[in-house]
Design an enzyme around this catalytic site. Sequence first.
Site, short mmCIF file in Angstrom:
data_model
loop_
_atom_site.label_atom_id
_atom_site.label_comp_id
_atom_site.label_asym_id
_atom_site.label_seq_id
_atom_site.Cartn_x
_atom_site.Cartn_y
_atom_site.Cartn_z
N HIS A 193 14.83 -13.15 -71.20
CA HIS A 193 14.42 -12.71 -72.52
C HIS A 193 15.26 -11.51 -72.97
O HIS A 193 15.98 -10.91 -72.18
CB HIS A 193 12.94 -12.32 -72.54
CG HIS A 193 12.02 -13.49 -72.51
ND1 HIS A 193 11.70 -14.15 -71.35
CD2 HIS A 193 11.35 -14.14 -73.51
CE1 HIS A 193 10.87 -15.14 -71.62
NE2 HIS A 193 10.64 -15.16 -72.91
N LYS A 204 11.91 -6.85 -74.35
CA LYS A 204 10.62 -7.40 -73.89
C LYS A 204 10.00 -6.48 -72.86
O LYS A 204 10.67 -6.02 -71.93
CB LYS A 204 10.82 -8.81 -73.30
CG LYS A 204 9.51 -9.48 -72.91
CD LYS A 204 9.71 -10.95 -72.59
CE LYS A 204 8.43 -11.62 -72.15
NZ LYS A 204 7.38 -11.56 -73.19
#
Length: 232
Positions: A120, A124
Amino acid sequence: MGQTIIACAKADPAVEVVAAIDEGDDLSAALKLADVVIDFSHHTVSGPVAAACVAAKKILVVGTTGHTDAEAAEIRAAGKSIPLVFAPNFSVGVNTLFWLTRKAAEILGPGFDLEVVEMHHRLKKDSPSGTAKRLAEILAEVRELSYNEDTRHGRFGIVGERTSTEIGMHAIRGGDVVGDHTVIYAAQGERVELTHKASSRETFALGSIRAAKWVATKPPGLYDMQDVLGLK
């Protein structure tokens, strides 16, 4: 995610956004206008939002991830009083991956080592992702293992040989990656990989709106995207 949901909702004639709530805003006033609440916020906020929805008898869709076991239990308990969709990922593709992950684990059997890899964007905050955790939970369910006890989060140093019961979990962070997830089944002489890659947050927003429209006609209960998509 909130901005993306609003943009997608504007393109859907069946949906009207009556309020957009951020930290410090009056949720109780917004609840008076709404039929369904979609929560993409912070893991510490979802519980109070669920309690407010129960008090106001409003339907809830929760897409926030990173909850502790206690926080998740608080959300699930709300499903006893209101229709509630609680899912780690609202992408149609990812929920297909959930289904395929279970089927592949059942078909391939215990002779394959299991690993989950997720990547990600650098901003995040939680790790592993809620989606990766759910993938590992599915694998653990099929193998009759425990996610908490049998998941190996990364490897470093002299860790010894891989055990036949562990489920490897690896989180990668960098750049602007929306979300990549791969489940690896590795055996002697062959390997199977199932991968989903999201290139836009719209897929999650559209899925949450689909869930909101679906659950709006359902009785009180705890549902997930597998229910919404008819995969159960």
